[in-house]
Design an enzyme around this catalytic site. Structure first.
Site, PDB file in Angstrom:
ATOM      1  N   ARG A  58      -9.241  13.765  10.331  1.00 10.83           N
ATOM      2  CA  ARG A  58      -7.841  14.146  10.574  1.00 10.83           C
ATOM      3  C   ARG A  58      -7.728  15.341  11.517  1.00 10.83           C
ATOM      4  O   ARG A  58      -6.758  15.477  12.260  1.00 10.83           O
ATOM      5  CB  ARG A  58      -7.101  14.427   9.253  1.00 10.83           C
ATOM      6  CG  ARG A  58      -5.641  14.843   9.473  1.00 10.83           C
ATOM      7  CD  ARG A  58      -4.830  14.921   8.183  1.00 10.83           C
ATOM      8  NE  ARG A  58      -5.525  15.583   7.127  1.00 10.83           N
ATOM      9  CZ  ARG A  58      -5.698  16.914   7.048  1.00 10.83           C
ATOM     10  NH1 ARG A  58      -5.219  17.724   7.958  1.00 10.83           N
ATOM     11  NH2 ARG A  58      -6.368  17.431   6.031  1.00 10.83           N
ATOM     12  N   TYR A 110      13.599   6.668  25.716  1.00  9.99           N
ATOM     13  CA  TYR A 110      13.312   5.734  24.639  1.00  9.99           C
ATOM     14  C   TYR A 110      14.250   6.016  23.452  1.00  9.99           C
ATOM     15  O   TYR A 110      14.566   7.187  23.178  1.00  9.99           O
ATOM     16  CB  TYR A 110      11.853   5.945  24.249  1.00  9.99           C
ATOM     17  CG  TYR A 110      11.374   5.054  23.157  1.00  9.99           C
ATOM     18  CD1 TYR A 110      11.179   3.693  23.368  1.00  9.99           C
ATOM     19  CD2 TYR A 110      11.107   5.566  21.896  1.00  9.99           C
ATOM     20  CE1 TYR A 110      10.733   2.874  22.356  1.00  9.99           C
ATOM     21  CE2 TYR A 110      10.650   4.755  20.880  1.00  9.99           C
ATOM     22  CZ  TYR A 110      10.474   3.408  21.114  1.00  9.99           C
ATOM     23  OH  TYR A 110      10.027   2.607  20.114  1.00  9.99           O
ATOM     24  N   ASP A 182       7.319  11.958  29.974  1.00 10.85           N
ATOM     25  CA  ASP A 182       6.871  10.729  29.310  1.00 10.85           C
ATOM     26  C   ASP A 182       6.479   9.757  30.422  1.00 10.85           C
ATOM     27  O   ASP A 182       7.333   9.232  31.139  1.00 10.85           O
ATOM     28  CB  ASP A 182       8.010  10.175  28.446  1.00 10.85           C
ATOM     29  CG  ASP A 182       7.610   8.926  27.671  1.00 10.85           C
ATOM     30  OD1 ASP A 182       6.673   8.217  28.107  1.00 10.85           O
ATOM     31  OD2 ASP A 182       8.247   8.641  26.638  1.00 10.85           O
ATOM     32  N   LYS A 207       1.711   0.965  24.694  1.00 12.05           N
ATOM     33  CA  LYS A 207       2.213   0.175  25.815  1.00 12.05           C
ATOM     34  C   LYS A 207       1.091  -0.074  26.841  1.00 12.05           C
ATOM     35  O   LYS A 207       0.132  -0.725  26.514  1.00 12.05           O
ATOM     36  CB  LYS A 207       3.431   0.873  26.424  1.00 12.05           C
ATOM     37  CG  LYS A 207       4.428   1.397  25.365  1.00 12.05           C
ATOM     38  CD  LYS A 207       5.095   0.316  24.556  1.00 12.05           C
ATOM     39  CE  LYS A 207       5.894   0.825  23.358  1.00 12.05           C
ATOM     40  NZ  LYS A 207       6.849   1.885  23.636  1.00 12.05           N
TER      41      LYS A 207
HETATM   42  C1  LIG Z   1       7.503   2.962  22.909  1.00 14.91           C
HETATM   43  C2  LIG Z   1       7.852   4.215  23.595  1.00 14.91           C
HETATM   44  C3  LIG Z   1       7.784   5.448  22.931  1.00 14.91           C
HETATM   45  C4  LIG Z   1       7.403   5.564  21.475  1.00 14.91           C
HETATM   46  O1  LIG Z   1       6.078   5.155  21.260  1.00 14.91           O
HETATM   47  P1  LIG Z   1       5.504   4.563  19.875  1.00 14.91           P
HETATM   48  O2  LIG Z   1       4.073   4.314  20.185  1.00 14.91           O
HETATM   49  O3  LIG Z   1       6.296   3.336  19.533  1.00 14.91           O
HETATM   50  O4  LIG Z   1       5.699   5.627  18.856  1.00 14.91           O
HETATM   51  C5  LIG Z   1       8.067   6.588  23.665  1.00 14.91           C
HETATM   52  N1  LIG Z   1       8.428   6.536  24.972  1.00 14.91           N
HETATM   53  C6  LIG Z   1       8.509   5.365  25.623  1.00 14.91           C
HETATM   54  C7  LIG Z   1       8.904   5.353  27.065  1.00 14.91           C
HETATM   55  C8  LIG Z   1       8.230   4.156  24.968  1.00 14.91           C
HETATM   56  O5  LIG Z   1       8.330   3.008  25.631  1.00 14.91           O
END
Ligand SMILES: *Cc1c(COP(=O)(O)O)cnc(C)c1O
Length: 389
Positions: A58, A110, A182, A207
Site C-alpha cells: 500500500r 470528466y 488531465d 483509458k
Molecule cells: C475516465 C476519466 C477520468 C476518471 O478516471 P477513472 O479511471 O474512471 O477513475 C478522469 N478524466 C478523464 C478525462 C477520463 O476520461
C-alpha cells in the site's frame, strides 16, 4: 537520429523501468504484498529513510509498482510518478495534497472531476471555481482570491475544446499557483503537458494507457518534490493500485505508441468521412481545419487523438437511434481501448449535470462521442453509414 541517452517515446514505452529478474524475464514480475528483512535494523533503515527497499504494497514500496512508476515518469518526461487505483483516486489525492487553498477548473471536464471539484471539495470547506473556456478572463482574479491549483483537460470532454497549456501555465505561475493537466484524452503520444509548462499531469490509465478496457488505474507525473507531497495521501487514503494491475498496465504501455498512432490515423479518416455525411450536422475533431482549436492543437500536439464527437441532425432521440443501430461501436462508457465505443454524453458521462448546465457547456442531446479503436477504419465508417441510414 535518436540519442541513446534520451530514447524516443516508443523505446521508453518498451524499456523504461523494467527490472531484470533472476530467471531472465525481460519484464518486471508481479510482486505481491510484503517483503522479508534480514534484521530489525534493516527494517528500521527503510522505515526511517536511510535505505531504499521494498516494504509494504500500500505504501507503493513494491518493485512491480515502482517499476511501473519509472515507466510512467519516462512517458511524460517527468522526474517522478505515482500509480493509483483509478484516475479519480489520482485527482482526489492531488486536490487534497496541493489544492486545499482553492481549486479552479477550466473548461469542461470528466463528469466525476466536475462532481469532485463542484461538490465534494466544497463540502470539506475547500473553495472551488468551475470556469468555462469563455470565462478565462476571470482566471487572474480567481487566483488573486487565493486559489493555488488550476486544473484543465485538453482536448476537453466531450466538446474537444483545446486550451493553451503554455499560456495558462504562465498565468498560474505568475500568481504562485500550480497547473495540473488531465492528459487522458491526448495520451503522452500526442501531448506532453510538462514540457509545455504544466506542473503535474494526471491520467485515467483506465483509458489509453491501459488501452484494452480490462483494467482500472490512474497515474500522476511531475517533479520529485510535488510527487513526494502527494505520496502520504495515496498511502493513507489507500488508493495504491494492486500489483497485478500494475503489471497489466506496464504490459499495455509497451504497445502505447503503436496503438495511439493507429487510432489517430483512423479517427482522422472517420472525422473526414462524417464531416461529409448529410445526416451529420457537425463533427468536432481537432484534426479538422474547421475545428476552432485546430491551429492551437497543431502547435501543441503531435497528433490529434482517437476521440471525436458527432452532432446528429435531429433531436436526442434521433441520436439515440443511431447509437442503438451501431454494431461495431459498442454502446459503453469509457474510451481509449482497442475496441471502438460510442456514448451519448447526455445519457452517461454528463447525465449528472442539470440540462441548463449541459447547454451552457455546449453539450447537446444530439451529440455522440466516439472512441476509435483498432478495427479497420473502413469497417467503422461502413458501420456509421448503416446506422445513419
Ligand atoms: C475516465 C476519466 C477520468 C476518471 O478516471 P477513472 O479511471 O474512471 O477513475 C478522469 N478524466 C478523464 C478525462 C477520463 O476520461
Amino acid at each position: 537520429m535518436t540519442d541513446v541517452t534520451t530514447p524516443a517515446l516508443a523505446t521508453r514505452c518498451v524499456h523504461a523501468g523494467e527490472l531484470a529478474d533472476a530467471h531472465g524475464s525481460p519484464h518486471t514480475p508481479i510482486y505481491t504484498t510484503t517483503f522479508a528483512f534480514p534484521s530489525t535494523q534493516a527494517v528500521l533503515d527503510v522505515v526511517e529513510g536511510r535505505a531504499t527497499g521494498s516494504l509494504y504494497t500500500r505504501y507503493g514500496l513494491n518493485p512491480s509498482i515502482q517499476s511501473l512508476e519509472a515507466k510512467l515518469a519516462a512517458l511524460e518526461g517527468a522526474e517522478a510518478a505515482l500509480a493509483f487505483a483509478s484516475g479519480m483516486a489520482a485527482e482526489a489525492a492531488v486536490f487534497l495534497a496541493l489544492g486545499r487553498a482553492g481549486v479552479v477548473c477550466i473548461g469542461d471536464a470528466y463528469g466525476g472531476t466536475l462532481e469532485l471539484i463542484g461538490e465534494q471539495l466544497p463540502a470539506l470547506g475547500i473553495p472551488t471555481r468551475l470556469m468555462l473556456g469563455d470565462e478565462l478572463d476571470q482566471l487572474d482574479a480567481a487566483l488573486a482570491a487565493g486559489a493555488r491549483l488550476v486544473f484543465l483537460e485538453t482536448p476537453s470532454n466531450p466538446v474537444l475544446e483545446v486550451f493553451d497549456i503554455a499560456a495558462i501555465a504562465a498565468r498560474a505561475h505568475a500568481q504562485g499557483a500550480l497547473l495540473v493537466v488531465d492528459n487522458t484524452f491526448a495520451s503522452p503520444v500526442n501531448q506532453q503537458p510538462l514540457a509545455l509548462g504544466a506542473d503535474l499531469v494526471v491520467h485515467s490509465a483506465t483509458k489509453y494507457l491501459g488501452g484494452h478496457s480490462d483494467l482500472t488505474a490512474g497515474a500522476l507525473m511531475g517533479s520529485k518534490a510535488l510527487i513526494e507531497a502527494v505520496w502520504p495521501w495515496r498511502k493513507n487514503l489507500g488508493t495504491t493500485p494492486a500489483p497485478e494491475t500494475a503489471a497489466l498496465l506496464a504490459r499495455s504501455l509497451r504497445t502505447l505508441v503503436a496503438r495511439v498512432r493507429t487510432q489517430n490515423a483512423s479517427a482522422q479518416r472517420i472525422a473526414e468521412a462524417m464531416a461529409a455525411h448529410p445526416r451529420v450536422a457537425r463533427v468536432r475533431y481537432p484534426g479538422l481545419p474547421a475545428h476552432p482549436g485546430h491551429a492551437l492543437a497543431a502547435r501543441q500536439m503531435q497528433g490529434f487523438g482517437g476521440m471525436l464527437t458527432l452532432e446528429i441532425k435531429g433531436d436526442g432521440a434521433a441520436a439515440s437511434q443511431v447509437a442503438d443501430r451501431l454494431r461495431l461501436f459498442a454502446l459503453a462508457p469509457s474510451l481509449g481501448g482497442v475496441e471502438s465505443l460510442v456514448t451519448q454524453p447526455c445519457t452517461t458521462t454528463h447525465h449528472g449535470l442539470p440540462p441548463a448546465e449541459r447547454t451552457r457547456r455546449g453539450i447537446t442531446d444530439s451529440m455522440l462521442r466516439l472512441s476509435v479503436g483498432l478495427e479497420e477504419p473502413e469497417d467503422l465508417i461502413a458501420d456509421l453509414n448503416q446506422a445513419l441510414g
